[in-house]
Design a protein around this motif. Structure first.
Motif, PDB file in Angstrom:
ATOM      1  N   UNK A 242      41.298 100.986  23.365  1.00  0.00           N
ATOM      2  CA  UNK A 242      40.349 101.845  22.662  1.00  0.00           C
ATOM      3  C   UNK A 242      40.785 103.301  22.845  1.00  0.00           C
ATOM      4  N   UNK A 243      40.887 104.070  21.767  1.00  0.00           N
ATOM      5  CA  UNK A 243      41.383 105.441  21.880  1.00  0.00           C
ATOM      6  C   UNK A 243      40.629 106.311  22.896  1.00  0.00           C
ATOM      7  N   UNK A 244      39.325 106.156  23.012  1.00  0.00           N
ATOM      8  CA  UNK A 244      38.578 106.975  23.971  1.00  0.00           C
ATOM      9  C   UNK A 244      38.997 106.625  25.398  1.00  0.00           C
ATOM     10  N   UNK A 245      39.152 105.346  25.701  1.00  0.00           N
ATOM     11  CA  UNK A 245      39.557 104.950  27.052  1.00  0.00           C
ATOM     12  C   UNK A 245      40.977 105.409  27.357  1.00  0.00           C
ATOM     13  N   UNK A 246      41.863 105.307  26.386  1.00  0.00           N
ATOM     14  CA  UNK A 246      43.232 105.783  26.569  1.00  0.00           C
ATOM     15  C   UNK A 246      43.223 107.292  26.807  1.00  0.00           C
ATOM     16  N   UNK A 247      42.382 108.007  26.088  1.00  0.00           N
ATOM     17  CA  UNK A 247      42.264 109.457  26.264  1.00  0.00           C
ATOM     18  C   UNK A 247      41.766 109.808  27.660  1.00  0.00           C
ATOM     19  N   UNK A 248      40.800 109.049  28.164  1.00  0.00           N
ATOM     20  CA  UNK A 248      40.281 109.271  29.515  1.00  0.00           C
ATOM     21  C   UNK A 248      41.396 109.074  30.534  1.00  0.00           C
ATOM     22  N   UNK A 249      42.094 107.959  30.430  1.00  0.00           N
ATOM     23  CA  UNK A 249      43.167 107.655  31.380  1.00  0.00           C
ATOM     24  C   UNK A 249      44.263 108.713  31.310  1.00  0.00           C
ATOM     25  N   UNK A 250      44.624 109.130  30.114  1.00  0.00           N
ATOM     26  CA  UNK A 250      45.675 110.140  29.959  1.00  0.00           C
ATOM     27  C   UNK A 250      45.243 111.469  30.565  1.00  0.00           C
ATOM     28  N   UNK A 251      43.990 111.848  30.360  1.00  0.00           N
ATOM     29  CA  UNK A 251      43.488 113.103  30.929  1.00  0.00           C
ATOM     30  C   UNK A 251      43.477 113.036  32.451  1.00  0.00           C
ATOM     31  N   UNK A 252      43.063 111.915  32.999  1.00  0.00           N
ATOM     32  CA  UNK A 252      42.978 111.779  34.454  1.00  0.00           C
ATOM     33  C   UNK A 252      44.348 111.598  35.105  1.00  0.00           C
TER      34      UNK A 252
END
Length: 104
Positions: free
Chosen positions: A20-30
């Motif tokens: 899911x793009x939002x989860x991937x975005x969270x992981x990438x940010x963290x």
């Protein structure tokens, strides 16, 4: 390909929790930091509090994100960090994406 042999299609190596793009975005940010305050992640990936909360819960249940609550003065704060398992999953997911694209 046959069961005996060769390889698995790269799409089968994608992580369901990071697809899911939002989860991937969270992981990438963290992945870029040791930890980050909830509001900082929310603003960086441009989602609402409820959306971030829901997706963090999924990633926390998967063991990918650690959530720590505390206070700064009298104000409650929530800090998020990517676990070692989360970092490994992100690495595998990104490698699968690269393989998928290279397979075109």
């Amino acid at each position: 390909m046959s069961a005996e042999g060769a390889s698995t299609h790269p799409r089968l190596l994608l992580d369901e929790h990071l697809s899911l793009p939002v989860r991937l975005s969270i992981a990438a940010a963290l992945a870029r930091v040791d930890d980050a305050e909830f509001g900082t992640v929310r603003d960086a990936i441009e989602v609402s509090d409820p959306v971030l909360s829901k997706q963090i819960r999924v990633l926390e249940d998967a063991g990918y994100v650690s959530v720590r609550k505390g206070y700064v003065g009298k104000r409650p704060r929530t800090w998020l960090s990517l676990t070692n398992e989360g970092r490994a999953a992100l690495d595998r997911h990104l490698k699968a994406l690269h393989a998928l694209i290279a397979d075109l």
